[in-house]
Design a protein around this motif. Structure first.
Motif, PDB file in Angstrom:
ATOM      1  N   ARG A 188       0.847  -1.202   0.000  1.00  0.00           N
ATOM      2  CA  ARG A 188       0.000   0.000   0.000  1.00  0.00           C
ATOM      3  C   ARG A 188       0.882   1.252   0.000  1.00  0.00           C
ATOM      4  O   ARG A 188       0.623   2.220  -0.725  1.00  0.00           O
ATOM      5  N   HIS A 189       1.955   1.189   0.801  1.00  0.00           N
ATOM      6  CA  HIS A 189       2.873   2.318   0.887  1.00  0.00           C
ATOM      7  C   HIS A 189       3.557   2.555  -0.469  1.00  0.00           C
ATOM      8  O   HIS A 189       3.636   3.694  -0.943  1.00  0.00           O
ATOM      9  N   GLU A 192       1.237   4.212  -2.784  1.00  0.00           N
ATOM     10  CA  GLU A 192       1.066   5.639  -2.422  1.00  0.00           C
ATOM     11  C   GLU A 192       2.226   6.467  -2.941  1.00  0.00           C
ATOM     12  O   GLU A 192       2.029   7.519  -3.546  1.00  0.00           O
TER      13      GLU A 192
END
Ligand SMILES: Nc1nc2c(ncn2[C@@H]2O[C@H](COP(=O)(O)OP(=O)(O)OP(=O)(O)O)[C@@H](O)[C@H]2O)c(=O)[nH]1
Ligand SMILES: [Mg+2]
Length: 229
Positions: free
Chosen positions: A155-156, A159
């Protein structure tokens, strides 16, 4: 996106020809992460009963109706195995509108290899500034709590690179997001096009006001608002 004439069926059953836009989306990632299953599931609604390693590339497509506009999503399901992709790589990366990166949540190496796939895109002059999605697949197989660490890291990563992020399963019937991956990408491409049309309108206006040798694009007008002190 490219424009073409498509045949479809009207409400009274007669064939009609309509103008539709085609977007080319490549699906890349390590061998066995589920690229073929995801694209097959999106285009047919079914999880394939069996798959074999993709050789070169497989093509699948689906016609979407996005708020009255027909968009044909042309999926390039690429081979993950080096020996099956070598001769095709140049073709994958030509005229691409969107990218879907896939890794397998049960295979951490497939996550660690994502930067390598991103590098390959860059090497073929494909920046991550085009709409991209990162897909963590096979969540139906998640049993170990360590998977959530991997998902957080993914997810990071998404992002950091401005990508949409999905945890999904090509296999599970309930609560998965397979359609959203590709529909959202097509929606982003559609709205991107609207933005570039706005830029063109701005350009035409500047010309009709006879502002010589100066094309004011939305990008430039945005720059004008940047403080340079
Ligand atoms: N349980 C489960 N199995 C999956 C899922 N997606 C794919 N698989 C299985 O994983 C294996 C590989 O899937 P493929 O879709 O062929 O993988 P691929 O990324 O296309 O592989 P290459 O073509 O070699 O690059 C197959 O046995 C699939 O049945 C999923 O979401 N859940
Ligand atoms: Mg495949």
């Amino acid at each position: 996106m490219d424009s073409s004439l498509e045949s479809s069926t009207s409400s009274n059953g007669n064939p009609v020809r309509c103008r539709c836009r085609t977007c080319k989306v490549i699906v890349i990632g390590d061998a066995g992460v589920g690229k073929t299953c995801l694209t097959h599931r999106f285009c047919t609604g079914q999880f394939p009963s069996r798959t074999e390693a993709t050789i070169g590339v497989d093509f699948r497509e689906k016609l979407l109706d996005l708020e009255g506009e027909k968009i044909k999503v042309q999926l390039w399901d690429t081979a993950g195995q080096e020996r099956f992709r070598k001769s095709m790589v140049q073709h994958y990366y030509r005229n691409v509108h969107g990218i879907v990166f896939v890794f397998d949540v049960t295979n951490p190496t497939s996550f660690c290899n994502l930067p390598m796939w991103m590098d390959e895109c860059r090497q073929h002059s494909l920046g991550l500034d085009i709409p991209c999605a990162l897909v963590c697949n096979k969540t139906d197989l998640v049993t170990s709590p360590t998977a959530s660490v991997l998902i957080d890291q993914a997810r990071h990563l998404a992002e950091v690179h401005g990508m949409s992020f999905y945890t999904t399963s090509a296999k599970a019937r309930k609560g998965d997001l397979v359609d959203s991956i590709f529909v959202t990408l097509a929606q982003r491409l559609k709205s991107q096009r609207r933005e570039s049309v706005n830029e063109l309108v701005l350009q035409c206006r500047s010309e009709s006001f006879n502002i010589p040798a100066k094309i004011i694009t939305a990008q430039e007008s945005k720059k004008k608002w940047t403080c340079i002190c």
